[in-house]
Design an enzyme around this catalytic site. Structure first.
Site, PDB file in Angstrom:
ATOM      1  N   PRO A  15       0.789  -1.235   0.000  1.00 28.72           N
ATOM      2  CA  PRO A  15       0.000   0.000   0.000  1.00 28.72           C
ATOM      3  C   PRO A  15       0.823   1.288   0.000  1.00 28.72           C
ATOM      4  O   PRO A  15       1.874   1.366   0.634  1.00 28.72           O
ATOM      5  CB  PRO A  15      -0.824  -0.097   1.291  1.00 28.72           C
ATOM      6  CG  PRO A  15      -0.102  -1.078   2.135  1.00 28.72           C
ATOM      7  CD  PRO A  15       0.538  -2.052   1.198  1.00 28.72           C
ATOM      8  N   ASN A  16       0.318   2.231  -0.742  1.00 26.99           N
ATOM      9  CA  ASN A  16       0.855   3.598  -0.837  1.00 26.99           C
ATOM     10  C   ASN A  16       2.148   3.702  -1.646  1.00 26.99           C
ATOM     11  O   ASN A  16       2.683   4.792  -1.822  1.00 26.99           O
ATOM     12  CB  ASN A  16       1.057   4.210   0.564  1.00 26.99           C
ATOM     13  CG  ASN A  16      -0.238   4.271   1.335  1.00 26.99           C
ATOM     14  OD1 ASN A  16      -1.215   4.798   0.826  1.00 26.99           O
ATOM     15  ND2 ASN A  16      -0.266   3.725   2.534  1.00 26.99           N
ATOM     16  N   ARG A  23       4.951  10.920  -2.388  1.00 29.79           N
ATOM     17  CA  ARG A  23       4.777  10.561  -0.981  1.00 29.79           C
ATOM     18  C   ARG A  23       6.092  10.725  -0.206  1.00 29.79           C
ATOM     19  O   ARG A  23       7.072  10.037  -0.472  1.00 29.79           O
ATOM     20  CB  ARG A  23       4.349   9.096  -0.933  1.00 29.79           C
ATOM     21  CG  ARG A  23       4.169   8.564   0.442  1.00 29.79           C
ATOM     22  CD  ARG A  23       3.980   7.064   0.402  1.00 29.79           C
ATOM     23  NE  ARG A  23       3.860   6.582   1.764  1.00 29.79           N
ATOM     24  CZ  ARG A  23       4.119   5.357   2.134  1.00 29.79           C
ATOM     25  NH1 ARG A  23       4.499   4.455   1.247  1.00 29.79           N
ATOM     26  NH2 ARG A  23       4.003   5.021   3.394  1.00 29.79           N
ATOM     27  N   TYR A  28      11.259   8.311   0.912  1.00 29.80           N
ATOM     28  CA  TYR A  28      11.089   7.322  -0.147  1.00 29.80           C
ATOM     29  C   TYR A  28      11.671   7.733  -1.495  1.00 29.80           C
ATOM     30  O   TYR A  28      11.634   6.943  -2.441  1.00 29.80           O
ATOM     31  CB  TYR A  28       9.589   6.996  -0.294  1.00 29.80           C
ATOM     32  CG  TYR A  28       8.957   6.546   1.009  1.00 29.80           C
ATOM     33  CD1 TYR A  28       9.480   5.459   1.711  1.00 29.80           C
ATOM     34  CD2 TYR A  28       7.859   7.214   1.560  1.00 29.80           C
ATOM     35  CE1 TYR A  28       8.927   5.047   2.914  1.00 29.80           C
ATOM     36  CE2 TYR A  28       7.287   6.802   2.754  1.00 29.80           C
ATOM     37  CZ  TYR A  28       7.826   5.724   3.432  1.00 29.80           C
ATOM     38  OH  TYR A  28       7.277   5.313   4.623  1.00 29.80           O
ATOM     39  N   ASN A  79       8.083  -5.482  -1.106  1.00 35.88           N
ATOM     40  CA  ASN A  79       8.019  -4.374  -0.162  1.00 35.88           C
ATOM     41  C   ASN A  79       6.576  -4.362   0.343  1.00 35.88           C
ATOM     42  O   ASN A  79       5.679  -3.864  -0.338  1.00 35.88           O
ATOM     43  CB  ASN A  79       8.373  -3.039  -0.818  1.00 35.88           C
ATOM     44  CG  ASN A  79       8.368  -1.909   0.218  1.00 35.88           C
ATOM     45  OD1 ASN A  79       7.840  -2.068   1.324  1.00 35.88           O
ATOM     46  ND2 ASN A  79       8.959  -0.771  -0.129  1.00 35.88           N
ATOM     47  N   ALA A  82       3.350  -0.835   4.882  1.00 38.35           N
ATOM     48  CA  ALA A  82       2.866  -0.885   6.272  1.00 38.35           C
ATOM     49  C   ALA A  82       2.378  -2.275   6.678  1.00 38.35           C
ATOM     50  O   ALA A  82       2.359  -2.596   7.879  1.00 38.35           O
ATOM     51  CB  ALA A  82       1.749   0.133   6.464  1.00 38.35           C
ATOM     52  N   GLU A 103      12.632  -9.278   1.648  1.00 38.17           N
ATOM     53  CA  GLU A 103      11.814  -8.134   2.076  1.00 38.17           C
ATOM     54  C   GLU A 103      12.617  -6.851   1.849  1.00 38.17           C
ATOM     55  O   GLU A 103      13.781  -6.759   2.255  1.00 38.17           O
ATOM     56  CB  GLU A 103      11.485  -8.298   3.569  1.00 38.17           C
ATOM     57  CG  GLU A 103      10.684  -7.144   4.151  1.00 38.17           C
ATOM     58  CD  GLU A 103      10.369  -7.353   5.643  1.00 38.17           C
ATOM     59  OE1 GLU A 103      10.652  -8.451   6.193  1.00 38.17           O
ATOM     60  OE2 GLU A 103       9.861  -6.397   6.255  1.00 38.17           O
ATOM     61  N   HIS A 105      12.583  -2.538   2.108  1.00 37.62           N
ATOM     62  CA  HIS A 105      11.982  -1.259   2.505  1.00 37.62           C
ATOM     63  C   HIS A 105      12.876  -0.154   1.973  1.00 37.62           C
ATOM     64  O   HIS A 105      14.111  -0.221   2.116  1.00 37.62           O
ATOM     65  CB  HIS A 105      11.875  -1.138   4.034  1.00 37.62           C
ATOM     66  CG  HIS A 105      10.944  -2.148   4.629  1.00 37.62           C
ATOM     67  ND1 HIS A 105       9.576  -1.986   4.598  1.00 37.62           N
ATOM     68  CD2 HIS A 105      11.189  -3.327   5.234  1.00 37.62           C
ATOM     69  CE1 HIS A 105       9.012  -3.049   5.180  1.00 37.62           C
ATOM     70  NE2 HIS A 105       9.970  -3.881   5.568  1.00 37.62           N
ATOM     71  N   ARG A 112      13.291   4.905  12.336  1.00 34.87           N
ATOM     72  CA  ARG A 112      12.014   5.643  12.361  1.00 34.87           C
ATOM     73  C   ARG A 112      11.186   5.244  13.590  1.00 34.87           C
ATOM     74  O   ARG A 112      11.728   4.735  14.557  1.00 34.87           O
ATOM     75  CB  ARG A 112      11.277   5.389  11.036  1.00 34.87           C
ATOM     76  CG  ARG A 112      12.118   5.839   9.824  1.00 34.87           C
ATOM     77  CD  ARG A 112      11.407   5.589   8.527  1.00 34.87           C
ATOM     78  NE  ARG A 112      10.162   6.345   8.439  1.00 34.87           N
ATOM     79  CZ  ARG A 112       9.232   6.140   7.504  1.00 34.87           C
ATOM     80  NH1 ARG A 112       9.419   5.213   6.585  1.00 34.87           N
ATOM     81  NH2 ARG A 112       8.138   6.861   7.490  1.00 34.87           N
TER      82      ARG A 112
HETATM   83  C1  DQA Z   1       8.200   1.189   3.760  1.00 35.10           C
HETATM   84  C2  DQA Z   1       8.318   1.392   5.277  1.00 35.10           C
HETATM   85  C3  DQA Z   1       6.987   1.175   5.971  1.00 35.10           C
HETATM   86  O1  DQA Z   1       7.122   1.374   7.368  1.00 35.10           O
HETATM   87  C4  DQA Z   1       5.957   2.151   5.440  1.00 35.10           C
HETATM   88  O2  DQA Z   1       4.702   1.911   6.028  1.00 35.10           O
HETATM   89  C5  DQA Z   1       5.871   2.129   3.955  1.00 35.10           C
HETATM   90  C6  DQA Z   1       7.103   2.063   3.166  1.00 35.10           C
HETATM   91  C7  DQA Z   1       9.499   1.542   3.040  1.00 35.10           C
HETATM   92  O3  DQA Z   1       9.622   1.166   1.880  1.00 35.10           O
HETATM   93  O4  DQA Z   1      10.381   2.182   3.612  1.00 35.10           O
HETATM   94  O5  DQA Z   1       4.799   2.271   3.391  1.00 35.10           O
HETATM   95  O6  DQA Z   1       7.907  -0.159   3.501  1.00 35.10           O
END
Ligand code: DQA
Length: 153
Positions: A15-16, A23, A28, A79, A82, A103, A105, A112
């Site tokens: 998501p996102n 964003r 990011y 990835n 959240a 995984e 990120h 963070r």
């Molecule tokens: C993320 C880190 C997560 O905590 C966050 O909710 C994201 C992006 C990252 O790529 O750094 O949506 O996965």
């Protein structure tokens, strides 16, 4: 490699991540998800590995995509965004399909908020890459290719 078909790596984004570049770019970066995926496609073009990509904001669709990877996909780069911090269902799906995964990120989640410090996926992953921005996907792809070569030689 001798799988009897072209090896295939699936990149999944949660998501996102469809609004990357807009964003919180300080976390990011400024690249769009499309730009990142184009870089990955170029990375595997000459080495006879197929790359597929799926992004969704919906947990259910991510799980169904993981299920549909059975017998088709040799490695997953995910990835989970959240959902890393919340989704036992995503963890169960990845365990259930028996496909090795990394995984990723973009941000260094450990620098963070504390709720980002734990992931339901990490202990089941072949490895975790975080904090290197978009380059993290390229690093993960190199590692996935090396893993597959190693497995099939
Ligand atoms: C993320 C880190 C997560 O905590 C966050 O909710 C994201 C992006 C990252 O790529 O750094 O949506 O996965």
């Amino acid at each position: 490699m001798s799988l009897g078909r072209v090896p295939c790596i699936l990149v999944i984004n949660g998501p996102n991540l469809n609004i990357l570049s807009i964003r919180e770019p300080s976390f990011y970066g400024f690249k769009t998800l499309e730009q990142i995926i184009d870089i990955l496609i170029n990375q595997v073009k000459k080495i006879g590995i197929q790359l597929q990509h799926f992004q969704s904001n919906c947990e259910c669709k991510l799980i169904e995509t993981i299920h549909s990877a059975i017998d088709r996909i040799d490695f997953i780069i995910i990835n989970p965004a959240a959902f890393a911090h919340t989704s036992i269902a995503l963890r169960d799906a990845l365990i259930g399909v028996h496909i090795p995964f990394i995984e990723v990120h973009l941000s260094n989640v450990y620098s963070r908020e504390s709720f980002r410090h734990s992931s339901y996926l990490s202990d089941k992953a072949e490895g975790i890459i975080c904090g290197f921005g978009a380059m993290g996907y390229e690093l993960a792809l190199s590692a996935a290719v090396a893993y597959l070569k190693n497995q099939n030689n």
